[in-house]
Design a protein around this motif. Structure first.
Motif, PDB file in Angstrom:
ATOM      1  N   UNK A 125       1.509  13.927  -4.522  1.00 12.60           N
ATOM      2  CA  UNK A 125       1.938  12.985  -5.557  1.00 12.60           C
ATOM      3  C   UNK A 125       3.209  12.214  -5.204  1.00 12.60           C
ATOM      4  N   UNK A 126       4.100  12.840  -4.426  1.00 16.79           N
ATOM      5  CA  UNK A 126       5.378  12.191  -4.134  1.00 16.79           C
ATOM      6  C   UNK A 126       5.522  11.730  -2.684  1.00 16.79           C
ATOM      7  N   UNK A 127       4.904  12.462  -1.767  1.00 20.63           N
ATOM      8  CA  UNK A 127       5.020  12.081  -0.356  1.00 20.63           C
ATOM      9  C   UNK A 127       3.859  11.175   0.059  1.00 20.63           C
ATOM     10  N   UNK A 128       2.646  11.680  -0.082  1.00 25.21           N
ATOM     11  CA  UNK A 128       1.469  10.898   0.300  1.00 25.21           C
ATOM     12  C   UNK A 128       1.154   9.825  -0.736  1.00 25.21           C
ATOM     13  N   UNK A 129       1.342  10.173  -2.022  1.00 24.71           N
ATOM     14  CA  UNK A 129       1.024   9.269  -3.137  1.00 24.71           C
ATOM     15  C   UNK A 129      -0.430   8.802  -3.051  1.00 24.71           C
ATOM     16  N   UNK A 130      -1.311   9.787  -3.016  1.00 19.69           N
ATOM     17  CA  UNK A 130      -2.736   9.520  -2.788  1.00 19.69           C
ATOM     18  C   UNK A 130      -3.348   8.555  -3.795  1.00 19.69           C
ATOM     19  N   UNK A 131      -2.976   8.675  -5.068  1.00 20.21           N
ATOM     20  CA  UNK A 131      -3.582   7.831  -6.105  1.00 20.21           C
ATOM     21  C   UNK A 131      -3.329   6.348  -5.871  1.00 20.21           C
ATOM     22  N   UNK A 132      -2.203   6.022  -5.269  1.00 18.51           N
ATOM     23  CA  UNK A 132      -1.850   4.621  -5.070  1.00 18.51           C
ATOM     24  C   UNK A 132      -2.610   3.977  -3.913  1.00 18.51           C
ATOM     25  N   UNK A 133      -3.232   4.807  -3.080  1.00 14.44           N
ATOM     26  CA  UNK A 133      -3.881   4.286  -1.882  1.00 14.44           C
ATOM     27  C   UNK A 133      -5.401   4.320  -1.957  1.00 14.44           C
ATOM     28  N   UNK A 134      -5.961   4.741  -3.084  1.00 10.94           N
ATOM     29  CA  UNK A 134      -7.412   4.902  -3.175  1.00 10.94           C
ATOM     30  C   UNK A 134      -8.175   3.587  -3.180  1.00 10.94           C
ATOM     31  N   UNK A 135      -7.554   2.536  -3.643  1.00 11.30           N
ATOM     32  CA  UNK A 135      -8.279   1.270  -3.802  1.00 11.30           C
ATOM     33  C   UNK A 135      -7.967   0.240  -2.722  1.00 11.30           C
ATOM     34  N   UNK A 136      -7.192   0.610  -1.729  1.00 11.23           N
ATOM     35  CA  UNK A 136      -6.860  -0.347  -0.681  1.00 11.23           C
ATOM     36  C   UNK A 136      -8.010  -0.464   0.314  1.00 11.23           C
ATOM     37  N   UNK A 137      -8.141  -1.599   0.996  1.00  9.92           N
ATOM     38  CA  UNK A 137      -9.261  -1.812   1.931  1.00  9.92           C
ATOM     39  C   UNK A 137      -9.278  -0.825   3.097  1.00  9.92           C
ATOM     40  N   UNK A 138      -8.098  -0.374   3.523  1.00 10.10           N
ATOM     41  CA  UNK A 138      -8.034   0.515   4.686  1.00 10.10           C
ATOM     42  C   UNK A 138      -7.753   1.961   4.273  1.00 10.10           C
ATOM     43  N   UNK A 139      -8.380   2.381   3.169  1.00  9.35           N
ATOM     44  CA  UNK A 139      -8.196   3.743   2.666  1.00  9.35           C
ATOM     45  C   UNK A 139      -8.571   4.797   3.702  1.00  9.35           C
ATOM     46  N   UNK A 140      -9.712   4.593   4.356  1.00 11.14           N
ATOM     47  CA  UNK A 140     -10.193   5.581   5.328  1.00 11.14           C
ATOM     48  C   UNK A 140      -9.191   5.753   6.466  1.00 11.14           C
ATOM     49  N   UNK A 141      -8.675   4.637   6.968  1.00 18.13           N
ATOM     50  CA  UNK A 141      -7.689   4.707   8.045  1.00 18.13           C
ATOM     51  C   UNK A 141      -6.428   5.425   7.609  1.00 18.13           C
ATOM     52  N   UNK A 142      -5.999   5.137   6.386  1.00 14.42           N
ATOM     53  CA  UNK A 142      -4.804   5.793   5.858  1.00 14.42           C
ATOM     54  C   UNK A 142      -5.033   7.291   5.700  1.00 14.42           C
ATOM     55  N   UNK A 143      -6.213   7.661   5.223  1.00  9.46           N
ATOM     56  CA  UNK A 143      -6.530   9.077   5.037  1.00  9.46           C
ATOM     57  C   UNK A 143      -6.545   9.818   6.375  1.00  9.46           C
ATOM     58  N   UNK A 144      -7.099   9.184   7.395  1.00 12.80           N
ATOM     59  CA  UNK A 144      -7.121   9.805   8.721  1.00 12.80           C
ATOM     60  C   UNK A 144      -5.702   9.988   9.255  1.00 12.80           C
ATOM     61  N   UNK A 145      -4.862   8.984   9.035  1.00  9.17           N
ATOM     62  CA  UNK A 145      -3.467   9.066   9.477  1.00  9.17           C
ATOM     63  C   UNK A 145      -2.744  10.197   8.760  1.00  9.17           C
ATOM     64  N   UNK A 146      -2.930  10.276   7.446  1.00  8.29           N
ATOM     65  CA  UNK A 146      -2.295  11.330   6.651  1.00  8.29           C
ATOM     66  C   UNK A 146      -2.764  12.706   7.112  1.00  8.29           C
ATOM     67  N   UNK A 147      -4.071  12.831   7.346  1.00  3.44           N
ATOM     68  CA  UNK A 147      -4.627  14.114   7.793  1.00  3.44           C
ATOM     69  C   UNK A 147      -4.011  14.542   9.127  1.00  3.44           C
ATOM     70  N   UNK A 148      -3.873  13.598  10.048  1.00  2.00           N
ATOM     71  CA  UNK A 148      -3.295  13.908  11.364  1.00  2.00           C
ATOM     72  C   UNK A 148      -1.831  14.321  11.243  1.00  2.00           C
ATOM     73  N   UNK A 149      -1.082  13.595  10.418  1.00  3.74           N
ATOM     74  CA  UNK A 149       0.344  13.899  10.242  1.00  3.74           C
ATOM     75  C   UNK A 149       0.522  15.271   9.602  1.00  3.74           C
ATOM     76  N   UNK A 150      -0.271  15.553   8.566  1.00  5.26           N
ATOM     77  CA  UNK A 150      -0.176  16.849   7.890  1.00  5.26           C
ATOM     78  C   UNK A 150      -0.552  17.977   8.843  1.00  5.26           C
ATOM     79  N   UNK A 151      -1.634  17.777   9.586  1.00  2.76           N
ATOM     80  CA  UNK A 151      -2.085  18.830  10.514  1.00  2.76           C
ATOM     81  C   UNK A 151      -1.030  19.102  11.582  1.00  2.76           C
ATOM     82  N   UNK A 152      -0.496  18.045  12.161  1.00  4.45           N
ATOM     83  CA  UNK A 152       0.508  18.210  13.221  1.00  4.45           C
ATOM     84  C   UNK A 152       1.786  18.847  12.676  1.00  4.45           C
ATOM     85  N   UNK A 153       2.216  18.406  11.499  1.00  7.09           N
ATOM     86  CA  UNK A 153       3.447  18.935  10.901  1.00  7.09           C
ATOM     87  C   UNK A 153       3.297  20.411  10.549  1.00  7.09           C
TER      88      UNK A 153
END
Length: 249
Positions: free
Chosen positions: A197-225
């Motif tokens: 809710x505060x770092x990723x702010x998933x709700x704000x990114x659900x309707x953007x055209x590049x949602x899938x790309x953003x989700x993949x980036x977030x997943x990679x960052x979370x996994x690596x961290x």
């Protein structure tokens, strides 16, 4: 825990219970479901052992309809939540069939597994575009755990890996060993709402055209961290044990 101690994030009684009693409170749904499935394993093995091939196929077909097709039909609530022990039982039976009839899934059919996997991914991506145009708030309809495309893609990917010779790789094994830690860290009851809710702010990114790309980036960052955090944990633990052996005995 350190974030709570240093007052970076708050903690209430409910979150504390979820953190210290995760299975009883259902915090880590996969762990809770896995324990439930593990209890049922002896009985499921009996079913797998005694079912003939035709009846086994009927069972899997029935489960596929219940888990992957009925959820998309209105007013049918045979399965209301796929994130449960029932879902893992379904997956276990699939694995049991693949193992029991292993010869039916040989390496010479790998091209079909690859085509099936790629086809499922393409259809999932296409569903995002089509459904987003028809019902913008339901673009993820075929990306859920009940998606038939996800089931087909998962089985196909498993068969691809099963029939691929992969040599030992120390780096991959070390990273893979921290996968469960990644799950525990990013789903931790206290940290979960902060992360999404505060770092990723998933709700704000659900309707953007590049949602899938953003989700993949977030997943990679979370996994690596989270993997890095687990590496640090392992290093600290090993250092402590060496110190204990050397000075305490």
């Amino acid at each position: 825990m350190l974030l709570v101690v240093f007052h970076v994030i708050p903690m209430n009684t409910k979150d504390a219970l979820k953190s210290f009693l995760p299975v009883l409170t259902g915090n880590y749904w996969y762990v809770s479901a896995y324990i439930g499935m593990y209890i049922l394993v002896p009985y499921m093995n009996l079913v797998i052992e005694h079912l003939n091939k035709k009846d086994f196929q009927k069972l899997l077909s029935t489960l596929f309809v219940m888990f992957s097709l009925l959820p998309y039909m209105k007013n049918i609530t045979v399965i209301t939540n796929n994130n449960s022990v029932i879902n893992l039982v379904y997956i276990y039976f699939i694995g049991g069939y693949l193992r029991k009839y292993n010869d039916d899934f040989s390496k010479d059919k790998i091209k079909y597994y690859i085509l099936s996997f790629i086809g499922s991914l393409v259809l999932m991506l296409a569903s995002i575009i089509v459904i987003d145009f028809i019902k913008p708030n339901h673009w993820f309809a075929f990306l859920t755990t009940s998606s038939p495309l996800e089931a087909i893609a998962g089985i196909s990917l498993f068969l691809i890996v099963k029939n691929t010779t992969i040599s030992y790789n120390e780096i991959i094994n070390k990273i893979a060993a921290s996968t469960f830690a990644v799950y525990l860290i990013h789903c931790q009851a206290i940290f979960f709402p902060i992360l999404w809710n505060k770092i990723v702010r998933a709700d704000q990114w659900q309707s953007i055209p590049y949602t899938v790309g953003y989700e993949l980036l977030v997943a990679c960052v979370i996994y690596c961290s989270a993997t890095l955090i687990d590496f640090i944990r392992i290093y600290i633990l090993k250092t402590y044990l060496k110190f204990k052996v050397r000075f305490v005995g």
